[in-house]
Scaffold this motif. Structure first.
Motif, PDB file in Angstrom:
ATOM      1  N   GLN A 277       0.831  -1.206   0.000  1.00 10.06           N
ATOM      2  CA  GLN A 277       0.000   0.000   0.000  1.00 10.06           C
ATOM      3  C   GLN A 277       0.870   1.263   0.000  1.00 10.06           C
ATOM      4  O   GLN A 277       0.622   2.194  -0.744  1.00 10.06           O
ATOM      5  CB  GLN A 277      -0.885  -0.023   1.249  1.00 10.06           C
TER       6      GLN A 277
ATOM      7  N   ILE B 299       1.179   4.279  -2.815  1.00  8.92           N
ATOM      8  CA  ILE B 299       1.020   5.705  -2.536  1.00  8.92           C
ATOM      9  C   ILE B 299       2.253   6.480  -3.022  1.00  8.92           C
ATOM     10  O   ILE B 299       2.142   7.537  -3.609  1.00  8.92           O
ATOM     11  CB  ILE B 299       0.774   5.939  -1.021  1.00  8.92           C
TER      12      ILE B 299
ATOM     13  N   MET C 131      -6.088  -1.056  -4.184  1.00  8.09           N
ATOM     14  CA  MET C 131      -7.112  -1.145  -3.142  1.00  8.09           C
ATOM     15  C   MET C 131      -6.841  -2.414  -2.362  1.00  8.09           C
ATOM     16  O   MET C 131      -6.472  -3.429  -2.950  1.00  8.09           O
ATOM     17  CB  MET C 131      -8.481  -1.216  -3.800  1.00  8.09           C
TER      18      MET C 131
ATOM     19  N   THR D 230     -10.245  -6.584   2.720  1.00  8.32           N
ATOM     20  CA  THR D 230     -10.100  -7.465   3.873  1.00  8.32           C
ATOM     21  C   THR D 230     -11.293  -8.408   3.909  1.00  8.32           C
ATOM     22  O   THR D 230     -12.436  -7.960   3.932  1.00  8.32           O
ATOM     23  CB  THR D 230     -10.047  -6.638   5.161  1.00  8.32           C
TER      24      THR D 230
ATOM     25  N   ARG E 157     -17.051  -1.969  -2.981  1.00 10.86           N
ATOM     26  CA  ARG E 157     -15.664  -1.535  -3.145  1.00 10.86           C
ATOM     27  C   ARG E 157     -15.161  -1.816  -4.551  1.00 10.86           C
ATOM     28  O   ARG E 157     -14.481  -0.999  -5.163  1.00 10.86           O
ATOM     29  CB  ARG E 157     -14.761  -2.237  -2.136  1.00 10.86           C
TER      30      ARG E 157
ATOM     31  N   GLU F 276     -16.929  -2.171  -7.335  1.00 11.46           N
ATOM     32  CA  GLU F 276     -17.577  -1.276  -8.309  1.00 11.46           C
ATOM     33  C   GLU F 276     -16.908   0.096  -8.279  1.00 11.46           C
ATOM     34  O   GLU F 276     -16.611   0.677  -9.319  1.00 11.46           O
ATOM     35  CB  GLU F 276     -19.069  -1.118  -7.984  1.00 11.46           C
ATOM     36  N   ALA F 277     -16.666   0.602  -7.060  1.00 16.39           N
ATOM     37  CA  ALA F 277     -16.062   1.931  -6.940  1.00 16.39           C
ATOM     38  C   ALA F 277     -14.644   1.932  -7.497  1.00 16.39           C
ATOM     39  O   ALA F 277     -14.220   2.888  -8.150  1.00 16.39           O
ATOM     40  CB  ALA F 277     -16.053   2.378  -5.483  1.00 16.39           C
ATOM     41  N   PHE F 278     -13.921   0.851  -7.269  1.00 13.86           N
ATOM     42  CA  PHE F 278     -12.538   0.751  -7.748  1.00 13.86           C
ATOM     43  C   PHE F 278     -12.513   0.756  -9.281  1.00 13.86           C
ATOM     44  O   PHE F 278     -11.721   1.471  -9.895  1.00 13.86           O
ATOM     45  CB  PHE F 278     -11.916  -0.532  -7.198  1.00 13.86           C
TER      46      PHE F 278
ATOM     47  N   ASP G 236     -14.864   1.906 -11.265  1.00 19.02           N
ATOM     48  CA  ASP G 236     -15.304   3.233 -11.704  1.00 19.02           C
ATOM     49  C   ASP G 236     -14.139   4.201 -11.689  1.00 19.02           C
ATOM     50  O   ASP G 236     -13.962   4.997 -12.599  1.00 19.02           O
ATOM     51  CB  ASP G 236     -16.364   3.787 -10.731  1.00 19.02           C
ATOM     52  N   MET G 237     -13.358   4.124 -10.612  1.00 22.04           N
ATOM     53  CA  MET G 237     -12.229   5.026 -10.458  1.00 22.04           C
ATOM     54  C   MET G 237     -11.258   4.848 -11.634  1.00 22.04           C
ATOM     55  O   MET G 237     -10.816   5.815 -12.244  1.00 22.04           O
ATOM     56  CB  MET G 237     -11.533   4.703  -9.129  1.00 22.04           C
TER      57      MET G 237
ATOM     58  N   ARG H   1     -13.006   6.132 -14.969  1.00 17.00           N
ATOM     59  CA  ARG H   1     -13.167   7.581 -15.064  1.00 17.00           C
ATOM     60  C   ARG H   1     -11.815   8.268 -15.250  1.00 17.00           C
ATOM     61  O   ARG H   1     -11.712   9.275 -15.942  1.00 17.00           O
ATOM     62  CB  ARG H   1     -13.890   8.128 -13.821  1.00 17.00           C
ATOM     63  N   LYS H   2     -10.804   7.674 -14.634  1.00 12.71           N
ATOM     64  CA  LYS H   2      -9.451   8.208 -14.775  1.00 12.71           C
ATOM     65  C   LYS H   2      -8.993   8.073 -16.232  1.00 12.71           C
ATOM     66  O   LYS H   2      -8.441   8.993 -16.813  1.00 12.71           O
ATOM     67  CB  LYS H   2      -8.527   7.400 -13.858  1.00 12.71           C
TER      68      LYS H   2
ATOM     69  N   ARG I  39     -10.850  10.476 -18.496  1.00 11.40           N
ATOM     70  CA  ARG I  39     -10.310  11.813 -18.328  1.00 11.40           C
ATOM     71  C   ARG I  39      -8.984  11.948 -19.069  1.00 11.40           C
ATOM     72  O   ARG I  39      -8.732  12.945 -19.741  1.00 11.40           O
ATOM     73  CB  ARG I  39     -10.120  12.111 -16.842  1.00 11.40           C
TER      74      ARG I  39
END
Lengths: 319, 326
Positions: free
Chosen positions: B278, B282, B290, B293, B306, B308-310, B312-313, B316-317, B320
């Protein structure tokens, strides 16, 4: 008028947001879910219909929140989106320069890191729900006050007491102990706010590079004590946007607007009439394999509309 | 024919072809427990001592599934496979713990594998294990050599054909997933988490449904893994550190769309190792990362939201990025 509807069905509250074609918020609604997501969606829609002018045309509907799939089937959603993406999109709409979004809801809490207008990282509470809205509600109830009084009283604190925020159960016994020792209620309340903020930053925010401006949204942002504690702990600017409690629904509406503009399709919205339909939910244990999945079923007049909960797609496909 | 049972859990995914070859060469029949189900987990949970982790509960469930189905159960105590590198205490005591919590278990064939004690001791241990099935030391030696050969072929197959252990064991060929230029997501973690669909809520399946190719640690060479560990932590301490720190470190700089670290709740070694990955993510800021656990929750919402959001991220990135280029 062309509008887009976002519905955020969370564990504790159900939120509605209606945006016009220029993404301006025309109407919003905040209802308690009360463990009845279907009824609340129906009730909310009734209210939305009542409040909006007659000539309004719903050109797209999106659902989000933990009951997003259930709500999506009921209203005929064009888009079903997770609440993390919805919250990020909502925050960015009002604050394009946002770098951190803190969202604390009824049962979960999230952190979203944004750089140059795109989400770069996020976190969500794992096995621990300490510090979310339900706990604060419960504590307020125990002290015989409503959550608004909790919020006001906590601001009157002069010497907050230390409370262990690691675990809700421990926090509660700590609070009772302090109260029996004779500490003032407002000091205990603000001590709790501080403990919860610390717990949030050490769990959800662990290892995350929190940069200002920080946008604080979700129902818990109503609580002035938590807002103050978060400001103090982060020692930075914390913005609580207007309509912070419906930001997930706004985000969902923005996303469905984007989606409908891209696909140029007709909305699948089933209309406000669904408020009158009698939905029935039931569940059964699938015996097809040793997994014994609990399958939930949504039906109208004995006809199954959708099923969830299986480890395989068997029931989702079944008519 | 003597039947040797092998639980489909923990080290199964790393060593199954080796173990199978060894026992079959010695004339035994190998029986594997069926894939994990909710029933496996419930059965295992009811037996274990307090404070055991989810993978160990599932292991016990698999042992229970083999009771009455075989004459022996093979449970190695894998202490160390490299000099001065140690394993989690739950692996060290696995045969003893199983004996204690599952008294009705058929006789356990156990073996202490500890490379720190020297090769001679290892050979002796293998001989002692083989003697349960054959009196001839020569035959045991032959079986061990064949087993080692099978293990090496298995490892090579996974690297060369980019196969995950279940596919390699089932003998699936690579053509199924050879869409060129397909975007990929790397999964980082121990095989008993990545390939047990009950533990991980069909993570691989969900990623494949979303159109991604899934890469896992076994598809990397030993050199790639070691280089990454050296870069991140220097000298490894834990056995199977390469599955977490090695593959995590490698995939973060390999051009995948994203990497997902998978750990079991309450795992001490993993909480340290995944943190290294991790931190590296960073530092680098190049590959979205991501960590998931996993615990006993039967609700899939946590994993699904989590994931789905990952995704999407990532999308979308990417979108862009495309807009900026235009």
């Amino acid at each position: 008028m062309e509008t887009y509807l976002g519905i955020d069905v969370g564990s504790v509250t159900t939120k509605f947001a209606v945006l016009d074609s220029k993404d301006k918020l025309v109407f919003h609604l905040y209802l308690p879910t009360q463990g009845k997501p279907i009824e609340m969606v129906q009730e909310g829609l009734k209210e939305v219909k009542k409040q909006l002018p007659k000539e309004v045309n719903i050109c797209g509907v999106a659902t989000t929140g933990s009951a997003r799939y259930l709500a999506g089937v009921i209203v005929g959603a064009d888009l079903v989106k997770n609440e993390i993406t919805s919250h990020a999109v909502g925050a960015l709409h009002y604050f394009p320069q946002a770098q951190t979004v803190v969202e604390i809801g009824g049962q979960d809490s999230k952190i979203i890191l944004i750089r140059d207008g795109i989400v770069t990282d996020f976190g969500m509470n794992t096995v621990c729900a300490a510090g979310t809205g339900s706990f604060l509600d419960h504590q307020a109830l125990r002290l015989n006050m409503n959550i608004e009084q909790f919020s006001q009283r906590s601001l009157e604190s002069t010497t907050p007491v230390r409370i262990a925020g690691r675990c809700t159960v421990f926090a509660e016994s700590d609070m009772i102990h302090k109260q029996q020792m004779g500490h003032r209620t407002e000091d205990i309340l603000y001590g709790l706010c501080q403990a919860l903020v610390r717990n949030y930053l050490n769990n959800v925010g662990l290892g995350k590079d929190i940069q200002p401006p920080v946008i604080f949204q979700g129902g818990v942002a109503f609580n002035q004590g938590i807002v103050k504690a978060l400001r103090e702990e982060l020692d930075t600017e914390v913005i609580v946007p207007p309509h912070h409690e419906v930001m997930g629904a706004i985000g969902a509406a923005l996303l469905v607007h984007e989606e409908m503009s891209a696909t140029q399709q007709e909305s699948q919205f089933k209309g406000f009439g669904i408020s009158e339909i009698k939905y029935r939910t039931s569940s059964f244990e699938c015996k097809a394999c040793p997994n014994l999945c609990e399958i939930a079923q949504l039906s109208i007049n004995g006809k199954a509309l959708a099923r969830w909960g299986g480890r395989c797609d068997m029931w989702e496909r079944a008519e | 024919m003597v039947k040797v049972g092998i639980p489909r859990a923990l080290l199964y995914y790393q060593y199954y072809p080796m173990w199978k070859t060894f026992f079959e060469e010695l004339g035994a029949e190998v029986v594997v427990s069926p894939p994990t189900t909710q029933a496996t987990l419930s059965a295992g949970s009811s037996r274990v001592v307090a404070d055991t982790c989810l993978p160990v509960k599932i292991f016990c469930g698999h042992v229970l599934a083999l009771v009455d189905k075989c004459d022996y159960i093979f449970i190695p105590a894998l202490r160390s496979v490299k000099s001065k590198i140690y394993n989690c205490s739950k692996f060290l005591g696995l045969p003893d713990m199983t004996r204690a919590v599952i008294p009705e278990c058929p006789p356990i064939l156990d073996i202490d594998i500890d490379i720190n004690k020297g090769k001679r001791r290892l050979y002796q241990a293998i001989y002692v294990l083989g003697r349960h099935l054959s009196r001839s030391p020569l035959k045991v030696r032959k079986a061990a050599l064949a087993a080692w050969q099978a293990h090496r072929e298995y490892k090579e197959l996974m690297v060369n054909e980019s196969l995950a252990p279940p596919q390699a064991i089932a003998g699936v060929t690579a053509e199924k997933h050879s869409t060129p230029n397909q975007a990929s997501i790397a999964l980082v973690g121990h095989p008993y988490l990545l390939y047990d669909e009950l533990i991980n809520h069909r993570l691989t399946h969900r990623l494949e449904q979303a159109g991604y190719r899934v890469l896992t640690p076994e598809m990397l060479t030993a050199e790639q893994l070691e280089t990454a560990i050296t870069r991140l932590t220097g000298q490894p301490y834990w056995t199977y550190e390469e599955e977490v720190v090695g593959s995590g470190g490698h995939y973060l700089e390999s051009g995948v769309e994203g990497a997902i670290g998978v750990i079991a709740f309450g795992c001490g070694p993993d909480s340290l190792m995944m943190d290294m990955v991790q931190r590296q993510a960073i530092r680098l800021k190049t590959t979205p990362f991501m960590s998931l656990t996993l615990e006993e929750h039967s609700a899939e919402a946590g994993v699904v939201t989590r994931l789905e959001a990952f995704l999407d991220m990532i999308q979308r990135k990417k979108r862009r990025g495309a807009e900026v280029c235009v």
